[in-house]
Design a protein around this motif. Structure first.
Motif, short mmCIF file in Angstrom:
data_model
loop_
_atom_site.label_atom_id
_atom_site.label_comp_id
_atom_site.label_asym_id
_atom_site.label_seq_id
_atom_site.Cartn_x
_atom_site.Cartn_y
_atom_site.Cartn_z
N THR A 120 11.09 25.68 20.54
CA THR A 120 11.28 25.92 19.10
C THR A 120 11.03 24.64 18.32
N GLN A 121 11.54 23.53 18.83
CA GLN A 121 11.33 22.24 18.16
C GLN A 121 9.85 21.87 18.17
N ARG A 122 9.18 22.10 19.30
CA ARG A 122 7.75 21.77 19.38
C ARG A 122 6.94 22.59 18.37
N LEU A 123 7.22 23.89 18.28
CA LEU A 123 6.50 24.74 17.34
C LEU A 123 6.77 24.31 15.90
N LEU A 124 8.01 23.94 15.62
CA LEU A 124 8.37 23.49 14.27
C LEU A 124 7.60 22.22 13.92
N PRO A 217 14.69 30.04 16.51
CA PRO A 217 13.61 30.99 16.79
C PRO A 217 13.93 32.32 16.15
N ASP A 218 12.92 33.01 15.69
CA ASP A 218 13.13 34.29 15.01
C ASP A 218 13.69 35.30 16.00
N TRP A 241 15.52 28.08 8.52
CA TRP A 241 14.13 28.38 8.82
C TRP A 241 14.06 29.11 10.15
N LEU A 242 13.17 30.06 10.26
CA LEU A 242 12.94 30.79 11.50
C LEU A 242 11.52 30.54 11.98
N VAL A 243 11.40 30.23 13.28
CA VAL A 243 10.09 29.98 13.89
C VAL A 243 9.73 31.17 14.76
N SER A 244 8.55 31.70 14.57
CA SER A 244 8.08 32.83 15.37
C SER A 244 7.36 32.33 16.62
N GLN A 245 7.11 33.24 17.54
CA GLN A 245 6.47 32.88 18.80
C GLN A 245 5.07 32.32 18.59
N VAL A 249 6.39 29.66 10.45
CA VAL A 249 7.74 29.33 10.01
C VAL A 249 8.06 30.11 8.74
N GLU A 250 9.20 30.79 8.76
CA GLU A 250 9.67 31.54 7.59
C GLU A 250 10.90 30.85 7.03
N ILE A 251 10.83 30.51 5.75
CA ILE A 251 11.95 29.86 5.07
C ILE A 251 12.79 30.94 4.41
#
Length: 270
Positions: A120-124, A217-218, A241-245, A249-251
């Motif tokens: 999750t951190q890497r994707l962000l 993560p979402d 914030w939500l991170v998808s696969q 990123v959705e705020i």
């Protein structure tokens, strides 16, 4: 007649599996059928279909003409098959035998979970860099490094992010690594949400000019948790914030982007 009334058990099972980001039990699948397709909620039939939908179950003659979409991890425990597993099945790779009660799932299943804190951190970080942010710091998740997980800067604004993943059904470190946890991921995720809140508040206290973010993560768990706490988080000046696969990123709620945040004291009349 609803759309589900015309669907087969196989089609319904595929629909259920598509909603699962982690592992699930056959009992959880059965519970879903009872809620969404009660007329097809025959326990024996559903368990047979789950077994037949698993690529690594050797005896599935009833479903030999159907492409599987599940992976069996343990007795009564499954998850949606990875693409490489399905491709292997398509290539007619010999089906491995599943032991009745393995001590732990294959290592590959543990590392393939996309919703870990590290991933999750890497994707962000990748998303932030793509949006023009300069990454000033990233915490070492493997060593549980203390401090703000991600610090980024852009156009004179400083961003501090507390990152949490979504819990695995299995222990991923220590002497119990690979064993199924006694607690459910859903209940543990609620605790992780709470654990992210304290660092986010501390950042608002010590760095009031920085944007404070909780990032997850979402998942179906974190969204309702945000909904239940949104008003208080906005008043405190904390974003979620939500991170998808796929790395999007959705705020949620009020945006933290430059020039778009109102002072919480003005917004809520404090």
């Amino acid at each position: 007649m609803s759309d589900r009334d015309a669907m087969t058990v196989w089609e319904l099972l595929r629909e259920y599996a598509a909603t699962q980001s982690g592992s699930f039990t056959s009992q959880e699948a059965l519970s879903w059928f009872r809620r969404h397709a009660p007329d097809k909620a025959n326990e024996r039939n559903i368990r047979t279909h789950i077994r037949g939908a698993s690529w690594n179950v050797g005896n599935r003659p009833q479903f030999s003409t159907k492409e599987p979409f599940l992976t069996k991890l343990d007795r009564g425990l499954f998850w949606r098959a990875r693409l490489d597993e399905i491709e292997g099945w398509r290539a007619d790779v010999p089906t491995p035998t599943v032991e009745p009660m393995p001590a732990a799932p294959a290592e590959g299943h543990l590392v393939s979970e996309w919703h870990t804190e590290d991933n999750t951190q890497r994707l962000l970080v990748e998303w932030l860099a793509g949006e023009g942010w300069t990454i000033a710091r990233t915490a070492n998740t493997a060593t549980r490094e203390h401090g703000v997980d991600v610090v980024a800067e852009r156009e004179g604004q400083r961003l501090g992010v507390e990152v949490k993943g979504y819990p695995s059904r299995f222990y991923v470190t220590g002497r119990k690594k690979g064993q199924v946890k006694t607690s459910t991921p859903k209940e543990q995720a609620k605790k992780w949400y709470a654990h992210a809140l304290v660092p986010a508040i501390r950042l608002r206290t010590h760095e009031p000019d920085s944007v404070s973010v909780m990032c997850f993560p979402d998942s179906r768990v974190y969204r309702p948790l945000y909904a239940d706490t949104a008003l208080s988080l906005r008043a405190a000046g904390i974003d979620v914030w939500l991170v998808s696969q796929d790395g999007a990123v959705e705020i949620l709620g009020q945006s933290s982007l430059p020039g778009e945040r109102l002072d919480a004291r003005v917004q809520f009349g404090l």
